[in-house]
Design a protein around this motif. Structure first.
Motif, short mmCIF file in Angstrom:
data_model
loop_
_atom_site.label_atom_id
_atom_site.label_comp_id
_atom_site.label_asym_id
_atom_site.label_seq_id
_atom_site.Cartn_x
_atom_site.Cartn_y
_atom_site.Cartn_z
N ARG A 1 28.56 41.09 40.00
CA ARG A 1 28.25 42.94 39.09
C ARG A 1 29.37 44.13 41.14
O ARG A 1 29.18 45.03 40.77
CB ARG A 1 26.95 43.50 39.87
CG ARG A 1 26.14 43.43 38.59
CD ARG A 1 24.35 43.65 38.45
NE ARG A 1 23.70 42.96 37.56
CZ ARG A 1 22.64 43.25 37.10
NH1 ARG A 1 21.83 43.89 38.00
NH2 ARG A 1 21.87 42.09 36.80
N LEU A 2 29.53 43.06 41.84
CA LEU A 2 30.23 44.46 42.78
C LEU A 2 31.39 43.71 42.71
O LEU A 2 32.32 44.84 43.64
CB LEU A 2 29.67 44.06 44.43
CG LEU A 2 28.03 44.19 44.56
CD1 LEU A 2 27.67 43.80 46.02
CD2 LEU A 2 28.47 45.71 44.65
N GLY A 3 31.83 43.01 41.23
CA GLY A 3 33.35 43.19 41.68
C GLY A 3 34.44 44.00 41.28
O GLY A 3 35.15 44.21 42.18
N THR A 4 34.13 45.43 40.81
CA THR A 4 34.51 46.70 41.08
C THR A 4 34.85 47.44 42.54
O THR A 4 35.76 48.26 42.31
CB THR A 4 33.90 47.61 39.42
OG1 THR A 4 33.71 47.00 38.39
CG2 THR A 4 35.00 48.45 39.51
N GLU A 5 33.40 47.11 43.54
CA GLU A 5 33.38 47.69 44.38
C GLU A 5 34.25 47.36 45.20
O GLU A 5 35.44 47.47 45.81
CB GLU A 5 32.05 48.16 44.62
CG GLU A 5 32.04 48.32 45.76
CD GLU A 5 32.28 49.89 46.26
OE1 GLU A 5 32.10 50.73 47.62
OE2 GLU A 5 32.98 50.46 45.30
N HIS A 6 34.37 45.97 45.40
CA HIS A 6 35.16 44.44 46.00
C HIS A 6 36.42 45.16 45.40
O HIS A 6 37.44 45.16 46.87
CB HIS A 6 35.06 43.60 45.93
CG HIS A 6 33.73 42.99 45.98
ND1 HIS A 6 33.41 42.18 45.17
CD2 HIS A 6 33.05 42.85 46.65
CE1 HIS A 6 31.83 41.85 45.49
NE2 HIS A 6 31.69 42.39 46.84
N HIS A 7 37.09 45.36 44.35
CA HIS A 7 38.36 45.89 43.86
C HIS A 7 38.75 47.44 45.09
O HIS A 7 40.12 48.09 44.62
CB HIS A 7 38.60 45.91 42.73
CG HIS A 7 39.86 46.47 41.95
ND1 HIS A 7 40.81 47.70 41.65
CD2 HIS A 7 41.09 45.63 42.27
CE1 HIS A 7 41.91 47.64 41.59
NE2 HIS A 7 42.03 46.03 41.25
N ARG A 8 38.17 48.30 44.67
CA ARG A 8 37.74 49.49 44.84
C ARG A 8 38.84 49.76 46.39
O ARG A 8 39.33 50.22 46.84
CB ARG A 8 37.26 50.33 44.22
CG ARG A 8 36.76 51.95 45.27
CD ARG A 8 35.30 52.48 45.13
NE ARG A 8 34.27 52.55 45.73
CZ ARG A 8 34.28 53.25 46.90
NH1 ARG A 8 35.76 54.00 47.29
NH2 ARG A 8 33.88 52.71 48.21
N LEU A 9 38.15 49.27 47.09
CA LEU A 9 37.75 48.98 48.45
C LEU A 9 38.90 48.05 48.95
O LEU A 9 39.48 49.37 50.04
CB LEU A 9 36.54 48.60 49.24
CG LEU A 9 36.54 48.71 51.03
CD1 LEU A 9 36.24 50.38 50.81
CD2 LEU A 9 35.23 48.72 51.76
N VAL A 10 39.06 47.47 48.27
CA VAL A 10 40.72 46.58 49.23
C VAL A 10 41.51 47.51 48.63
O VAL A 10 43.15 47.46 48.87
CB VAL A 10 40.34 44.93 48.27
CG1 VAL A 10 41.88 44.51 48.58
CG2 VAL A 10 39.96 44.26 49.32
N SER A 11 41.36 48.04 47.55
CA SER A 11 42.67 48.81 47.33
C SER A 11 43.06 49.86 48.12
O SER A 11 44.19 50.42 48.20
CB SER A 11 42.38 49.38 46.07
OG SER A 11 41.68 50.72 46.02
#
Length: 428
Positions: free
Chosen positions: A194-204
């Motif tokens: 469920r944290l996939g979107t958050e992982h992508h947000r921060l890595v961006s």
């Protein structure tokens, strides 16, 4: 109308029980060559349900060509009630394009599917039944488990006790996220899809060529995607199983440097080691398979070789341990004492951004939560943050984790008063 039948006494899956007859109206297309045209004309009247095709064979009771088809109509359309017919349907019946007829739709177990839920206490008696259905409806699922304690309740590594409800007790999994493949034993490490979107947000937020310190890296959901975009990542996790998976998942990616030590010390030792780093990576050009097989020397010589040097300062710190990450912030006090000359205004280098995850309460506008989080960060760093308008402070609402509990990510620029403060250790 389309819900499955109910049997609250069922504890073991009884597939034949799940059958239902639904009474509908259908428009029989009298000219089989006109099925596509009629479907388009009756677009607003046709039954639209996932996994339920509206085109069906004509019921045996209707005297038409055997090749004829009919279109299932919405439940609001009734054969015996002309007032329920749309103007378009009226017109097509009158012009003998279609014939309206009753249709008995039979649904069975194969029709209904179920989402993956966190079971409330009242549903626990049905857990084995639910697990059986999940296995039936999702061919890719191998094992269904039930958590029997909260994450991190038993140990500091955020793992949990579980019971197997269906399938073998095999927790070795493979997950793909942001173009990276993660292999790990789910029973021994922490992972939350469920944290996939958050992982992508921060890595961006990470730019190629920057250095990132991932203090609680886990199996690498931030580290691997960042390294893939040529970010220098120092990834650490105290859990030896997470470290083992992190190393295996990183493979030959030279941009990741993995370690397994206490996060408090890692914040300081990694910063010190990076100051003296002279690491470089030579990236050889990718040559097409055709050029390699044909020995095209021109392609080999024309493609440039890229040499990248690791920066001496971290641009970002990531502390992803929401239950206790704020307690690690004192390690940033005096992090760069005696190194003022490396930063602005003496150079163009800024002090790092710190991204720290935490839990708090819930409210409609998060104002109270922002104040609490800023207050706790101020307390830990012994520096007053007056709100999100200072030190590039941002409080990001990540997700709800419980009815009265929300996960946040606080991002802020490490203040000069904190980074350059002389500590007792430095003063001697």
């Amino acid at each position: 109308m389309f819900r499955p039948p109910t049997n609250r006494a069922m504890r073991l899956l009884d597939r034949p029980f799940f059958q239902k007859d639904v009474h509908l109206a259908a428009a029989c297309v009298l000219d089989s060559k006109q099925i596509a045209t009629c479907r388009k004309e009756l677009h607003d009247d046709i039954l639209k349900l996932e996994r339920l095709p509206p085109i069906r064979s004509v019921p045996p009771s209707v005297s038409t060509d055997k090749s004829s088809k009919c279109l299932l109509l919405k439940p609001s359309t009734r054969v015996e009630d002309e007032t329920s017919w749309s103007p378009k349907l009226h017109q097509m019946i009158k012009s003998r394009q279609v014939l309206l007829t009753p249709f008995h739709l039979q649904l069975d177990y194969s029709y209904w599917t179920y989402p993956h839920l966190n079971l409330r206490d009242q549903y626990l008696p049905y857990k084995t039944l639910i697990a059986s259905v999940l296995m039936d409806k999702n061919p890719t699922i191998r094992t269904v488990i039930n958590k029997i304690d909260d994450v991190g309740e038993e140990n500091q590594f955020r793992t949990f006790k579980y019971e197997v409800l269906a399938g073998p007790d095999d927790m070795d999994v493979e997950v793909k996220e942001q173009g990276c493949t993660f292999n790990f034993d789910y029973s021994k490490v922490y992972w939350n899809s469920r944290l996939g979107t958050e992982h992508h947000r921060l890595v961006s937020k990470f730019k190629p060529g920057e250095a990132v310190c991932d203090v609680m890296a886990g199996v690498g959901p931030f580290a691997l995607p960042a390294a893939k975009k040529k970010v220098w990542v120092w990834a650490n996790d105290l859990n030896p199983e997470s470290y083992k998976s992190l190393v295996a998942n990183a493979g030959r990616n030279k941009f990741i440097r993995a370690s397994s030590e206490d996060g408090h010390s890692f914040i300081r030792t990694s910063a010190s080691l990076l100051l003296n780093s002279n690491r470089q990576i030579t990236l050889h050009p990718k040559i097409s398979r055709t050029a390699r097989t044909t020995g095209n020397q021109k392609a080999f010589h024309q493609a440039p070789t890229e040499i990248l040097s690791e920066p001496r300062i971290f641009s970002h710190y990531v502390l992803n341990l929401p239950a206790s990450a704020l307690n690690f912030l004192p390690s940033f006090i005096g992090l760069y004492t005696c190194h003022h000359h490396l930063f602005s205004p003496h150079t163009e280098v800024k002090l790092p951004l710190v991204h720290v995850y935490c839990f708090s309460t819930k409210s409609d506008d998060n104002k109270a939560e922002e104040a609490k989080i800023c207050g706790e960060i101020s307390k830990q760093l012994e520096y007053e943050f007056t709100g999100t308008e200072t030190a590039e402070m941002e409080i990001w609402d990540v997700r709800d984790v419980a009815p009265q509990k929300r996960m946040f990510c606080a991002s802020f620029r490490l203040p000069t008063e904190v980074a350059f403060r002389k500590t007792k250790t430095v003063d001697g």
